[in-house]
Design a protein around this motif. Sequence first.
Motif, PDB file in Angstrom:
ATOM      1  N   VAL A   1      -7.826  -8.583 -16.323  1.00 20.04           N
ATOM      2  CA  VAL A   1      -8.779  -8.554 -15.213  1.00 20.04           C
ATOM      3  C   VAL A   1      -8.304  -9.471 -14.095  1.00 20.04           C
ATOM      4  O   VAL A   1      -7.807 -10.568 -14.365  1.00 20.04           O
ATOM      5  CB  VAL A   1     -10.169  -9.046 -15.681  1.00 20.04           C
ATOM      6  N   THR A   2      -8.428  -9.022 -12.850  1.00 22.45           N
ATOM      7  CA  THR A   2      -8.308  -9.957 -11.731  1.00 22.45           C
ATOM      8  C   THR A   2      -9.488  -9.752 -10.784  1.00 22.45           C
ATOM      9  O   THR A   2      -9.971  -8.634 -10.619  1.00 22.45           O
ATOM     10  CB  THR A   2      -7.005  -9.769 -10.919  1.00 22.45           C
ATOM     11  N   TRP A   3      -9.927 -10.832 -10.194  1.00 24.82           N
ATOM     12  CA  TRP A   3     -10.998 -10.815  -9.195  1.00 24.82           C
ATOM     13  C   TRP A   3     -10.492 -11.601  -7.997  1.00 24.82           C
ATOM     14  O   TRP A   3     -10.066 -12.745  -8.149  1.00 24.82           O
ATOM     15  CB  TRP A   3     -12.242 -11.473  -9.790  1.00 24.82           C
ATOM     16  N   VAL A   4     -10.483 -10.975  -6.845  1.00 33.55           N
ATOM     17  CA  VAL A   4      -9.969 -11.649  -5.650  1.00 33.55           C
ATOM     18  C   VAL A   4     -10.987 -11.541  -4.527  1.00 33.55           C
ATOM     19  O   VAL A   4     -11.372 -10.440  -4.134  1.00 33.55           O
ATOM     20  CB  VAL A   4      -8.633 -11.019  -5.182  1.00 33.55           C
ATOM     21  N   PRO A   5     -11.447 -12.667  -4.001  1.00 38.47           N
ATOM     22  CA  PRO A   5     -12.407 -12.611  -2.900  1.00 38.47           C
ATOM     23  C   PRO A   5     -11.693 -12.523  -1.557  1.00 38.47           C
ATOM     24  O   PRO A   5     -10.530 -12.904  -1.446  1.00 38.47           O
ATOM     25  CB  PRO A   5     -13.102 -13.968  -3.000  1.00 38.47           C
TER      26      PRO A   5
ATOM     27  N   TYR B   1     -11.308 -14.442   1.453  1.00 35.83           N
ATOM     28  CA  TYR B   1     -11.695 -15.829   1.721  1.00 35.83           C
ATOM     29  C   TYR B   1     -11.239 -16.240   3.108  1.00 35.83           C
ATOM     30  O   TYR B   1     -10.892 -17.368   3.353  1.00 35.83           O
ATOM     31  CB  TYR B   1     -11.146 -16.756   0.628  1.00 35.83           C
TER      32      TYR B   1
ATOM     33  N   LYS C   1     -11.387 -19.299 -11.948  1.00 39.78           N
ATOM     34  CA  LYS C   1     -10.665 -19.287 -10.686  1.00 39.78           C
ATOM     35  C   LYS C   1      -9.427 -20.168 -10.803  1.00 39.78           C
ATOM     36  O   LYS C   1      -9.476 -21.206 -11.476  1.00 39.78           O
ATOM     37  CB  LYS C   1     -11.587 -19.861  -9.598  1.00 39.78           C
TER      38      LYS C   1
ATOM     39  N   LEU D   1      -3.714 -17.227  -2.822  1.00 39.28           N
ATOM     40  CA  LEU D   1      -4.236 -16.155  -3.672  1.00 39.28           C
ATOM     41  C   LEU D   1      -4.396 -16.645  -5.113  1.00 39.28           C
ATOM     42  O   LEU D   1      -5.408 -16.386  -5.761  1.00 39.28           O
ATOM     43  CB  LEU D   1      -3.293 -14.949  -3.618  1.00 39.28           C
TER      44      LEU D   1
ATOM     45  N   GLN E   1      -7.440 -18.763  -5.342  1.00 39.39           N
ATOM     46  CA  GLN E   1      -8.732 -18.106  -5.125  1.00 39.39           C
ATOM     47  C   GLN E   1      -9.082 -17.070  -6.174  1.00 39.39           C
ATOM     48  O   GLN E   1     -10.251 -16.765  -6.378  1.00 39.39           O
ATOM     49  CB  GLN E   1      -8.727 -17.413  -3.746  1.00 39.39           C
ATOM     50  N   MET E   2      -8.072 -16.508  -6.835  1.00 43.25           N
ATOM     51  CA  MET E   2      -8.371 -15.388  -7.737  1.00 43.25           C
ATOM     52  C   MET E   2      -8.938 -15.862  -9.071  1.00 43.25           C
ATOM     53  O   MET E   2      -8.727 -16.996  -9.483  1.00 43.25           O
ATOM     54  CB  MET E   2      -7.121 -14.544  -7.979  1.00 43.25           C
ATOM     55  N   MET E   3      -9.660 -14.968  -9.721  1.00 43.63           N
ATOM     56  CA  MET E   3     -10.152 -15.237 -11.070  1.00 43.63           C
ATOM     57  C   MET E   3      -9.413 -14.354 -12.055  1.00 43.63           C
ATOM     58  O   MET E   3      -9.155 -13.179 -11.767  1.00 43.63           O
ATOM     59  CB  MET E   3     -11.651 -14.939 -11.183  1.00 43.63           C
TER      60      MET E   3
ATOM     61  N   PRO F   1      -2.750  -8.663  -7.646  1.00 48.05           N
ATOM     62  CA  PRO F   1      -4.204  -8.699  -7.763  1.00 48.05           C
ATOM     63  C   PRO F   1      -4.932  -8.169  -6.521  1.00 48.05           C
ATOM     64  O   PRO F   1      -6.134  -7.973  -6.554  1.00 48.05           O
ATOM     65  CB  PRO F   1      -4.493 -10.191  -7.957  1.00 48.05           C
TER      66      PRO F   1
END
Lengths: 355, 186
Positions: free
Chosen positions: B33-37, B39, A7, A171, A174-176, B62
């Motif tokens: 890769v992207t991962w976005v929650p 939030y 993250k 963003l 928070q993003m991974m 993303p």
Amino acid sequence: MAKVLMKGNEAFGEGAIRAGCRFYFGYPITPQSELAHFLAKRMPEVGGTFLQAESELASINMVYGAAGAGARVMTSSSGPGISLMQEGISFIACAELPCVIVNIMRGGPGLGNIAPVQSDYFQATRGGGHGDYRLIVLAPSSVQEIIDLIREAFDLAEKYLNPVLMLGDGLLGQMMEPVELNEVKEVSLPPRPWATSGRMGGPKRIINTLIIVPEELEKHNLKLNQKYKRIEVKEQRWENYQTEDAQLVLVAFGTAARVCKGVVDYCREQRLAVGLIRPITLWPFPVKAFDYLLSLATVRYFLSVEMSTGQMIEDIRLAVNGRRPVYFYGRFGGMLPVLTDVVKEVKKLLLEEEC
Amino acid sequence: MFKSVLLAGFGGQGILSAGQLLAYAGTLASKHVTWVPSYGAEMRGGTANCGVTISSRPISSPIVSEPGTLVAMNRPSLEKFEQSVVSNGLIVVNSSLVNCKVARKDVQAMYIPANKLAEELGNNKVAVNIVLGALIFLTQIVSLDLAIESLGKVFPPHNQKLIILNQRALKIGAQFFDHLAKEKAG
């Protein structure tokens, strides 16, 4: 080395540890709290100090104290908390002490919301607090770049004895994304002749920001100003993306710059000569990037794309200095620029004029 | 290759972890890769969603605002996000909790009774990974092996029981539509 998924907020923490930072003082606020969560666990593993202070005011003054004692030290917050820290930041800038401050921006003004924005640009690049000072401001746009830049942030802070601010939006925090972590090397800190760690037979070391005699303060202001001028000459950083033959050059940083890279790719497929300047240092603003492009004479317009109502555009206009028109497109309040909307703006400028 | 997935459900269903599992598998496959929650002001029992993008090229935005695939773990999620899916996209519906059908005709809709299958496995909580297994089978976004390998990243590696349970969940999900097709053919 294999990539790990991380993250953004955690990357600031891990990056700081790998840069030799062993002191963190902070107070929780969304959307940066994972940074503190991460360091609360990680700092003790490397023998460092993590402390949740009672407020942002306390945090920044603890940073001031630790920096004065010669530590590699960091704090982090989001806009409202960074506002509270401004007094301390001004003191640290005046005392010429190194530290790193992370601002993961959230919607404002006021309490606003916790969605991603870039509306603390003015606060970051104009000093923020009272008095005549500057912060070096770095703006990563990916999780990997967070890791790469935070090391540099500590080095710059110590090279110039000045606070360095890292500016990201919610963003980014928070993003991974997958990141490549280099091997942990022992960081040997350069000598710290300013630190109040004992005079060792040398001159007295006193940290003070009260300079009551105007003649003396003017001298100090001049000294700081000369330092800022040196930084302006030496430390501009930016990325050019497809700018060499571009007629329209987008200017964007952080998350907005990611969207704009997509815009450039899309436009290039449609044979529109569009490029991007991505400032990595927001202060010093990468004026050299503009001077170079303007010397090529192919560029006709600049379009600033920001997640604010238009703040960086002022620096672009100063850099362009009337040589070309500079336009603006922004989303705000936590809304992100959408690729197709930016493309529309680009086409308005590049195509409609020819009709 | 560019694939975007929006996983949506209510808090506590493991939506964010399932998205991370997918993201880890994409990372192991050396993809961008992207991962976005989501939030926002979320709370337990409220809605939760996350967007995962896996691509062979660098990912510009993303944010997954127009997903190629939507996973709807409950009815509010289907109602909220059905219209955002791209034309010819895919919606995987947890039919244990969603008692209506996908209205759109320009997307592929697949239904899987994930909670029922999870209960048969002995743990309701793995429903989301049953759906994830189905999604992997339907989209080939990553290989099932990499997803299984990634379980140790999302769950504590020492908790073998949990990892084995979720391994089975992924496999059951991956086999579900395969079996269905074979039953029909047979």
